[in-house]
Design an enzyme around this catalytic site. Structure first.
Site, PDB file in Angstrom:
ATOM      1  N   HIS A   8       7.178   3.266   2.645  1.00  0.00           N
ATOM      2  CA  HIS A   8       5.731   3.156   2.480  1.00  0.00           C
ATOM      3  C   HIS A   8       5.442   2.788   1.025  1.00  0.00           C
ATOM      4  O   HIS A   8       6.218   3.121   0.117  1.00  0.00           O
ATOM      5  CB  HIS A   8       5.046   4.478   2.795  1.00  0.00           C
ATOM      6  CG  HIS A   8       4.998   4.814   4.247  1.00  0.00           C
ATOM      7  ND1 HIS A   8       3.936   5.476   4.812  1.00  0.00           N
ATOM      8  CD2 HIS A   8       5.881   4.590   5.260  1.00  0.00           C
ATOM      9  CE1 HIS A   8       4.161   5.651   6.104  1.00  0.00           C
ATOM     10  NE2 HIS A   8       5.340   5.124   6.393  1.00  0.00           N
ATOM     11  N   GLU A  19       3.394   4.022  -1.146  1.00  0.00           N
ATOM     12  CA  GLU A  19       3.309   5.161  -2.066  1.00  0.00           C
ATOM     13  C   GLU A  19       4.693   5.677  -2.455  1.00  0.00           C
ATOM     14  O   GLU A  19       4.938   5.995  -3.620  1.00  0.00           O
ATOM     15  CB  GLU A  19       2.517   6.309  -1.416  1.00  0.00           C
ATOM     16  CG  GLU A  19       1.090   5.955  -1.080  1.00  0.00           C
ATOM     17  CD  GLU A  19       0.911   5.504   0.367  1.00  0.00           C
ATOM     18  OE1 GLU A  19      -0.135   5.830   0.953  1.00  0.00           O
ATOM     19  OE2 GLU A  19       1.802   4.817   0.905  1.00  0.00           O
ATOM     20  N   CYS A  46      -0.693   8.830   4.344  1.00  0.00           N
ATOM     21  CA  CYS A  46      -0.271   9.532   5.556  1.00  0.00           C
ATOM     22  C   CYS A  46       0.306  10.899   5.161  1.00  0.00           C
ATOM     23  O   CYS A  46       0.433  11.201   3.970  1.00  0.00           O
ATOM     24  CB  CYS A  46       0.771   8.692   6.291  1.00  0.00           C
ATOM     25  SG  CYS A  46       2.385   8.665   5.473  1.00  0.00           S
ATOM     26  N   CYS A  94       3.414  10.617   2.756  1.00  0.00           N
ATOM     27  CA  CYS A  94       3.056  10.175   1.401  1.00  0.00           C
ATOM     28  C   CYS A  94       2.241  11.237   0.673  1.00  0.00           C
ATOM     29  O   CYS A  94       2.427  11.451  -0.526  1.00  0.00           O
ATOM     30  CB  CYS A  94       2.328   8.845   1.461  1.00  0.00           C
ATOM     31  SG  CYS A  94       3.400   7.517   2.056  1.00  0.00           S
TER      32      CYS A  94
END
Length: 161
Positions: free
Chosen positions: A53, A55, A83, A86
């Protein structure tokens, strides 16, 4: 232009890199003392890894550049609400402030579905959502609209050269 908008534009540039690879366009930047110290964009499909992801990649980049895992003097700018994975990484890396663009009504874990930052963990980042939300949301909507069109018209995807 505000400081938040300036850095959100850089996160949008990161998201554009993801879109160019056919990835969901989400981008993140980490800033310390007004200087970018970490960047990342979504690469789950190309990297074939659930952890890739924006992040997480930005946190990894910042930790490497700064030489430590505590990012307590840093702010993160991300195009979409983080999410649960993260948000947990943000808590664990001690990032002091999160600024995100659009909400994620399916997995957003800062406000939309749940607020992990309000649970009794040892670190509680400050957060602000909705910065350049329209631009961030539009980028995602456009990506998914194009993806649906490709699925609807598979013949159009055949290279006839």
């Amino acid at each position: 232009m505000t400081q938040d908008e300036k850095f959100m534009l850089l996160a949008i540039e990161q998201a554009e890199k993801a879109r160019e690879l056919g990835e969901v366009p989400i981008g993140a930047v980490i800033v310390k003392d007004g200087e970018v110290v970490g960047t990342g964009f979504n690469r789950r499909e190309t990297g074939k890894n659930a952890l890739y992801h924006a992040e997480i990649i930005a946190i990894d980049d910042a930790c490497r550049r700064l030489g430590g895992w505590r990012l307590w003097q840093c702010e993160m700018y991300v195009t979409m609400e983080p999410c649960p994975m993260c948000a947990g990484a943000i808590i664990n890396s001690r990032i002091k402030r999160i600024v995100y663009g659009c909400c994620d009504m399916k997995a957003g874990s800062v406000k939309s579905v749940i607020d992990l930052f309000e649970l009794p963990y040892n670190h509680k980042p400050v957060y602000e959502g909705g910065i350049m939300a329209e631009e961030c949301s539009q980028m995602l909507s456009s990506f998914f609209r194009q993806l649906r069109e490709k699925k609807k018209n598979p013949v159009d995807n055949i290279d006839t050269k």
